[in-house]
Design a protein around this motif. Structure first.
Motif, PDB file in Angstrom:
ATOM      1  N   PRO A 139      34.463   3.155 -39.915  1.00  0.00           N
ATOM      2  CA  PRO A 139      33.396   3.403 -38.943  1.00  0.00           C
ATOM      3  C   PRO A 139      32.345   4.403 -39.432  1.00  0.00           C
ATOM      4  O   PRO A 139      31.212   4.384 -38.957  1.00  0.00           O
ATOM      5  CB  PRO A 139      34.132   3.943 -37.716  1.00  0.00           C
ATOM      6  CG  PRO A 139      35.446   4.413 -38.217  1.00  0.00           C
ATOM      7  CD  PRO A 139      35.759   3.609 -39.443  1.00  0.00           C
ATOM      8  N   ASP A 140      32.696   5.232 -40.416  1.00  0.00           N
ATOM      9  CA  ASP A 140      31.812   6.317 -40.820  1.00  0.00           C
ATOM     10  C   ASP A 140      31.203   6.186 -42.220  1.00  0.00           C
ATOM     11  O   ASP A 140      30.175   6.802 -42.494  1.00  0.00           O
ATOM     12  CB  ASP A 140      32.578   7.648 -40.738  1.00  0.00           C
ATOM     13  CG  ASP A 140      33.109   7.906 -39.334  1.00  0.00           C
ATOM     14  OD1 ASP A 140      32.348   7.710 -38.366  1.00  0.00           O
ATOM     15  OD2 ASP A 140      34.295   8.275 -39.210  1.00  0.00           O
ATOM     16  N   GLY A 196      30.469   1.364 -40.508  1.00  0.00           N
ATOM     17  CA  GLY A 196      30.544   0.729 -39.196  1.00  0.00           C
ATOM     18  C   GLY A 196      30.755  -0.773 -39.237  1.00  0.00           C
ATOM     19  O   GLY A 196      30.867  -1.409 -38.196  1.00  0.00           O
ATOM     20  N   SER A 233      33.883   7.240 -32.493  1.00  0.00           N
ATOM     21  CA  SER A 233      32.899   6.266 -32.947  1.00  0.00           C
ATOM     22  C   SER A 233      33.348   4.822 -32.717  1.00  0.00           C
ATOM     23  O   SER A 233      32.573   3.903 -32.933  1.00  0.00           O
ATOM     24  CB  SER A 233      32.587   6.475 -34.429  1.00  0.00           C
ATOM     25  OG  SER A 233      33.746   6.277 -35.208  1.00  0.00           O
ATOM     26  N   GLN A 234      34.575   4.601 -32.286  1.00  0.00           N
ATOM     27  CA  GLN A 234      35.080   3.243 -32.092  1.00  0.00           C
ATOM     28  C   GLN A 234      35.860   3.137 -30.789  1.00  0.00           C
ATOM     29  O   GLN A 234      36.632   4.018 -30.461  1.00  0.00           O
ATOM     30  CB  GLN A 234      36.019   2.857 -33.247  1.00  0.00           C
ATOM     31  CG  GLN A 234      35.322   2.605 -34.545  1.00  0.00           C
ATOM     32  CD  GLN A 234      34.473   1.354 -34.485  1.00  0.00           C
ATOM     33  OE1 GLN A 234      34.903   0.308 -34.038  1.00  0.00           O
ATOM     34  NE2 GLN A 234      33.234   1.489 -34.919  1.00  0.00           N
ATOM     35  N   THR A 268      40.054  -0.927 -35.225  1.00  0.00           N
ATOM     36  CA  THR A 268      39.090  -0.447 -36.217  1.00  0.00           C
ATOM     37  C   THR A 268      38.828   1.051 -36.127  1.00  0.00           C
ATOM     38  O   THR A 268      38.113   1.584 -36.975  1.00  0.00           O
ATOM     39  CB  THR A 268      37.759  -1.211 -36.096  1.00  0.00           C
ATOM     40  OG1 THR A 268      37.243  -1.061 -34.772  1.00  0.00           O
ATOM     41  CG2 THR A 268      37.948  -2.686 -36.416  1.00  0.00           C
ATOM     42  N   ARG A 269      39.391   1.719 -35.155  1.00  0.00           N
ATOM     43  CA  ARG A 269      39.115   3.157 -35.029  1.00  0.00           C
ATOM     44  C   ARG A 269      39.841   3.984 -36.078  1.00  0.00           C
ATOM     45  O   ARG A 269      39.457   5.097 -36.390  1.00  0.00           O
ATOM     46  CB  ARG A 269      39.422   3.674 -33.628  1.00  0.00           C
ATOM     47  CG  ARG A 269      40.906   3.729 -33.311  1.00  0.00           C
ATOM     48  CD  ARG A 269      41.202   4.368 -32.003  1.00  0.00           C
ATOM     49  NE  ARG A 269      41.589   5.750 -32.244  1.00  0.00           N
ATOM     50  CZ  ARG A 269      41.905   6.592 -31.282  1.00  0.00           C
ATOM     51  NH1 ARG A 269      41.833   6.231 -30.034  1.00  0.00           N
ATOM     52  NH2 ARG A 269      42.264   7.809 -31.578  1.00  0.00           N
TER      53      ARG A 269
END
Length: 188
Positions: A69-70, A93, A34-35, A40-41
């Motif tokens: 992110p989630d 996010g 998602s990143q 930021t992942r």
């Protein structure tokens, strides 16, 4: 991410390393799908955890990036040197980077992250620490100006003439001279 030391829940403080988690139950999460941003992942999260960094006494700007992110995260308490400096909330996010000025008087920086209600966790993605006014704290002769001004690329390092350095791949450049002005005469 480039230029950062990797810190996980297993990075507990020890004197030789000079940084790490000193208290709390810390967990990690990684969301590579998602990143695309390495900062930021992934993140560490806790309901109440304290991170320590050994530093010389002085004034520092501490920049912290927080988010997930989630999941949305709300009411994340940020404490520096035992004092609450902020309460941060983020949507899923969303990532927030904030900078706080702090005085270190006991040889280390203490960052506590604490859930203050709502979602049960506070998260951290990245932290950057920069000393404030370090040139004015220097005793004895020191450089007060340099020329030419701008940036010099020497081998793999990018050096801005104010003294900071950032790694870059395989850059080269030659310089025939640099003029330095000192605060007082230098004995040779």
């Amino acid at each position: 991410a480039d230029g950062y030391a990797s810190v996980t829940s297993a990075t507990t403080y020890n004197e030789s390393r000079g940084y790490g988690w000193v208290s709390g139950s810390i967990s990690d999460s990684d969301s590579p799908s998602s990143q695309t941003n390495d900062l930021t992942r992934d993140h560490s999260y806790t309901s109440d955890g304290t991170f320590r960094v050994d530093l010389a006494d002085g004034t520092y700007d501490v920049s912290i990036t927080m988010g997930d992110p989630d999941f949305s995260r709300d009411n994340m308490g940020v404490y520096l040197q035992g004092n609450q400096v902020d309460t941060v909330s983020t949507a899923a996010g969303q990532f927030v980077s904030k900078t706080y000025r702090v005085s270190v008087t006991d040889g280390y920086l203490s960052l506590e992250l604490k859930d203050l209600g709502g979602d049960p966790y506070a998260v951290i993605n990245a932290m950057t620490i920069s000393m404030v006014g370090s040139s004015s704290d220097v005793t004895g002769p020191h450089v007060v100006s340099a020329g030419p001004t701008g940036t010099i690329i020497i081998g793999p390092a990018l050096i801005d003439l104010t003294g900071s350095a950032t790694s870059i791949p395989d850059g080269t450049m030659s310089v025939d001279h640099i003029d330095l002005t000192f605060s007082e005469p230098i004995d040779s």
